[in-house]
Design an enzyme around this catalytic site. Structure first.
Site, mmCIF file in Angstrom:
data_model
loop_
_atom_site.group_PDB
_atom_site.id
_atom_site.type_symbol
_atom_site.label_atom_id
_atom_site.label_comp_id
_atom_site.label_asym_id
_atom_site.label_seq_id
_atom_site.Cartn_x
_atom_site.Cartn_y
_atom_site.Cartn_z
ATOM 1 N N ASP A 105 -2.778 0.761 9.771
ATOM 2 C CA ASP A 105 -2.915 1.003 11.211
ATOM 3 C C ASP A 105 -2.183 -0.083 11.987
ATOM 4 O OD1 ASP A 105 -3.626 1.659 13.777
ATOM 5 O OD2 ASP A 105 -5.733 1.033 13.575
ATOM 6 N N ASP A 109 -7.725 -0.183 6.689
ATOM 7 C CA ASP A 109 -8.196 0.864 7.591
ATOM 8 C C ASP A 109 -8.464 2.190 6.870
ATOM 9 O OD1 ASP A 109 -9.081 1.299 10.144
ATOM 10 O OD2 ASP A 109 -7.147 1.944 10.940
ATOM 11 N N ASP A 169 -3.697 3.487 19.462
ATOM 12 C CA ASP A 169 -4.439 2.658 18.503
ATOM 13 C C ASP A 169 -5.867 3.183 18.293
ATOM 14 O OD1 ASP A 169 -4.859 0.667 16.690
ATOM 15 O OD2 ASP A 169 -5.103 -0.936 18.179
ATOM 16 N N LYS A 187 -12.399 7.997 6.855
ATOM 17 C CA LYS A 187 -11.160 7.680 7.563
ATOM 18 C C LYS A 187 -10.213 7.008 6.574
ATOM 19 C CE LYS A 187 -9.232 4.546 11.133
ATOM 20 N NZ LYS A 187 -9.500 3.580 12.213
ATOM 21 N N GLU A 231 -6.700 5.779 16.867
ATOM 22 C CA GLU A 231 -6.207 6.887 16.036
ATOM 23 C C GLU A 231 -7.259 7.429 15.077
ATOM 24 O OE1 GLU A 231 -5.990 3.835 15.154
ATOM 25 O OE2 GLU A 231 -6.600 3.952 13.061
ATOM 26 N N LYS A 252 -0.477 -3.160 17.788
ATOM 27 C CA LYS A 252 -1.426 -4.264 17.675
ATOM 28 C C LYS A 252 -0.676 -5.592 17.699
ATOM 29 C CE LYS A 252 -4.974 -2.001 14.850
ATOM 30 N NZ LYS A 252 -6.078 -2.143 15.799
ATOM 31 N N ARG A 293 -10.377 8.289 15.429
ATOM 32 C CA ARG A 293 -11.105 9.455 15.952
ATOM 33 C C ARG A 293 -10.213 10.686 16.025
ATOM 34 N NH1 ARG A 293 -12.395 6.006 21.268
ATOM 35 N NH2 ARG A 293 -12.152 4.339 19.719
HETATM 36 N N1 BES Z 1 -8.846 0.356 12.836
HETATM 37 C C1 BES Z 1 -9.111 -0.067 14.151
HETATM 38 C C2 BES Z 1 -10.485 -0.709 14.307
HETATM 39 C C3 BES Z 1 -10.595 -2.093 13.750
HETATM 40 C C4 BES Z 1 -10.043 -3.176 14.417
HETATM 41 C C5 BES Z 1 -11.321 -2.306 12.596
HETATM 42 C C6 BES Z 1 -10.186 -4.450 13.885
HETATM 43 C C7 BES Z 1 -11.477 -3.576 12.094
HETATM 44 C C8 BES Z 1 -10.894 -4.646 12.738
HETATM 45 C C9 BES Z 1 -9.065 1.132 15.100
HETATM 46 O O1 BES Z 1 -8.129 2.104 14.778
HETATM 47 C C10 BES Z 1 -8.680 0.592 16.433
HETATM 48 O O2 BES Z 1 -7.599 0.099 16.562
HETATM 49 N N2 BES Z 1 -9.588 0.685 17.395
HETATM 50 C C11 BES Z 1 -9.359 0.172 18.688
HETATM 51 C C12 BES Z 1 -9.907 1.183 19.668
HETATM 52 C C13 BES Z 1 -9.511 0.901 21.101
HETATM 53 C C14 BES Z 1 -8.032 1.119 21.299
HETATM 54 C C15 BES Z 1 -10.313 1.832 21.991
HETATM 55 C C16 BES Z 1 -10.081 -1.162 18.820
HETATM 56 O O3 BES Z 1 -11.168 -1.306 18.264
HETATM 57 O O4 BES Z 1 -9.522 -2.057 19.413
HETATM 58 ZN ZN ZN Z 2 -7.648 2.278 12.821
HETATM 59 MN MN MN Z 3 -6.227 1.665 15.551
#
Ligand code: BES
Ligand code: ZN
Ligand code: MN
Length: 495
Positions: A269, A287, A346, A264, A348, A276, A350
């Site tokens: 992000d 990210d 967010d 990825k 994104e 966020k 996947r």
């Molecule tokens: N890149 C983030 C995951 C992440 C968050 C990694 C904080 C490390 C620290 C990912 O793209 C994301 O935002 N995931 C969301 C998914 C949710 C919207 C289902 C998450 O984990 O909050």
């Molecule tokens: Zn992300």
């Molecule tokens: Mn995200």
């Protein structure tokens, strides 16, 4: 940095400094005793003073070595029965930190005096080299002044009778360390520099003087042509153009099926329209650490040239809010033909990975491992010590778990049971891109599993392991050690 295994014992060889390991209550092992004798007893005299007790973590640099030339570095290893393999890393860090700002250019040591249950000399040698290289790493290229490089350029490891195998372990460890440092630098670089196009340039750079590597870059038009609408739906709100980067390493000839690594590469992000919160948002430059670990592993291959085939694929995009960005409720058709309802922009990672995972089917992979900072939920579940592992193949999962243990870069498996899949049901498309709060790491992997049905696949969620926050903020270079150990385990020793 050079690492050399030698037949000579410590007292015989030439080096600016010799390392002496001292156990709790000032106990000396065989190597330390030999050195003590050869130096005319300077070590026992110092220990008799009682300042240095051999407590774990203690180091003391002696400017002289008695009747030997050069210096001595005392390193405390603590109680033998309390020394665990995780601490071996700390020990190497302390040891290197104690000399890295001195004039010492060459360091000689023996590892005989360090007993680690279940770990042989080669394991210690590999981890010694890896952690030396990572301890000497500095990231200051974004500062106006750079620090002088450390004077330390060589380590000599005394290993009478086993030099060839130990030398190989040192080479593997050093390459792993270099690979981790490559991953760390890409991770640490800010989002305004480390863009998708920048990552593509780095791939091309890696391909130079590397005949076994073929680099292919797809731009947005070529991706549109292939139907990668899900990946492109993430990129479209950003002014940074996306890239799909392929690095094919051919070390085993064309008859061997490759192991494919998919990273990825979200270079920043922001969350997109599902923005966020501001606090800590800078850390979303990390990210792309999954992508960075693919680059790091390719760097290891460049250095070691093992007889295997590995394809590294990086899906590089930036996720931003904009008037033309994807909105919650949008539906896209993925490259596989399946449709996805984007309920949260967010989620994104996947969306980007699913098209890359469909694309790589063309390589007819032996196994596929994707690596992604995919879910905050993974940090809640596993903290910062283990990467999350989910797989559609228990043999592959077991191999990755064991590679992680062997590399001191652990993963922990979570279930990918069918029961979780229904959380992704959508009223308007084939799949929703989020599955609600429960089991966030698992439902993210469930989403990916819909696109990986045709091959043996595992997913590593590295959200908790790819970087440190706080005072020590910085990329860790994980899981390059795990991936390296895994791909090297595929080398056919009879070939
Ligand atoms: N890149 C983030 C995951 C992440 C968050 C990694 C904080 C490390 C620290 C990912 O793209 C994301 O935002 N995931 C969301 C998914 C949710 C919207 C289902 C998450 O984990 O909050
Ligand atoms: Zn992300
Ligand atoms: Mn995200």
């Amino acid at each position: 940095m050079t690492f050399n295994a030698t037949t000579q014992v410590l007292s015989e060889l030439t080096a600016d400094c010799r390392v002496v390991f001292v156990g709790a209550d000032s106990t000396m092992g065989n190597s330390a005793q030999q050195l003590d004798k050869a130096s005319g007893g300077i070590i026992s005299r110092i220990l008799a003073l009682g300042d240095f007790t051999g407590k774990f973590g203690q180091t003391q640099l002696l400017p002289e070595a008695g009747e030997l030339n050069g210096r001595l570095l005392l390193v405390g290893t603590g109680k033998a029965e309390e020394l665990k393999e995780g601490q071996f890393r700390t020990l190497v860090k302390n040891l290197i930190s104690a000399v890295k700002d001195t004039k010492i250019a060459s360091l000689a040591l023996s590892l005989d005096d360090i007993e680690l249950k279940g770990r042989d000399f080669n394991w210690k040698a590999r981890l010694l080299a890896e952690n030396t290289v990572t301890t000497l790493y500095v990231f200051d290229q974004m500062k106006s002044k750079q620090a002088d490089p450390s004077a330390l350029t060589g380590i000599i490891l005394s290993a009478p009778g086993a030099e060839a195998a130990v030398q190989q372990a040192l080479n593997t460890g050093a390459a792993t360390g270099e690979g981790m440092n490559v991953a760390r630098t890409l991770g640490n670089l800010p989002g305004n520099i480390c863009t998708p196009v920048y990552l593509a340039e780095q791939a091309q750079e890696l391909g130079k003087d590397f005949d076994e590597l073929t680099v292919t870059i797809l731009d947005e038009n070529q991706m549109a042509e292939l139907g990668m609408n899900s990946l492109l739906s993430v990129a479209k709100g950003s002014v940074e153009a996306p890239r799909l980067i392929t690095m094919e390493y051919n070390g085993a000839g064309s008859d061997t099926k490759p192991h494919v690594l998919v990273g990825k590469g979200v270079t920043f992000d922001s969350g997109g329209i599902s923005l966020k919160p501001g606090e800590g948002m800078d850390e979303m430059k990390y990210d792309m650490c999954g992508a960075a670990s693919v680059f790091g592993t390719m760097q290891v291959l460049k250095q070691l040239k093992p007889k295997i085939n590995v394809v590294g694929v990086v899906a590089a995009v930036e996720n931003m809010p904009a008037g033309n960005a994807s909105k919650p409720g949008d539906v896209v058709t993925t490259m596989s033909g399946k449709t996805v309802e984007i309920l949260n922009t967010d989620a994104e990672g996947r969306l980007v990975l699913c098209d890359a995972l469909t694309y790589i089917d063309k390589f007819n992979p032996e196994t596929v491992v994707d690596i992604a900072t995919l879910t905050g939920a993974c940090i809640i579940g596993l903290g910062h010590h283990a990467s999350g592992l989910l797989s559609n193949d228990d043999t592959l999962a077991a191999e990755l778990l064991s590679a992680g243990l062997d590399a001191n870069d652990k993963a922990w498996q979570m279930p990918l049971w069918a029961e979780y899949q229904q959380q992704l049901d959508s009223n308007f498309a084939d799949i929703a891109n989020i599955g609600g709060r429960p089991a966030g790491t698992i439902t993210a992997a469930c989403f990916l599993s819909r696109f990986t049905e045709d091959y043996r696949w595992a997913h590593l969620d590295i959200a908790g392991t790819a970087w440190h926050s706080g005072k020590e903020k910085g990329a860790t270079g994980r899981p390059v050690p795990l991936l390296t150990q895994y791909v090297l385990s595929k080398v056919d020793i009879n070939a």
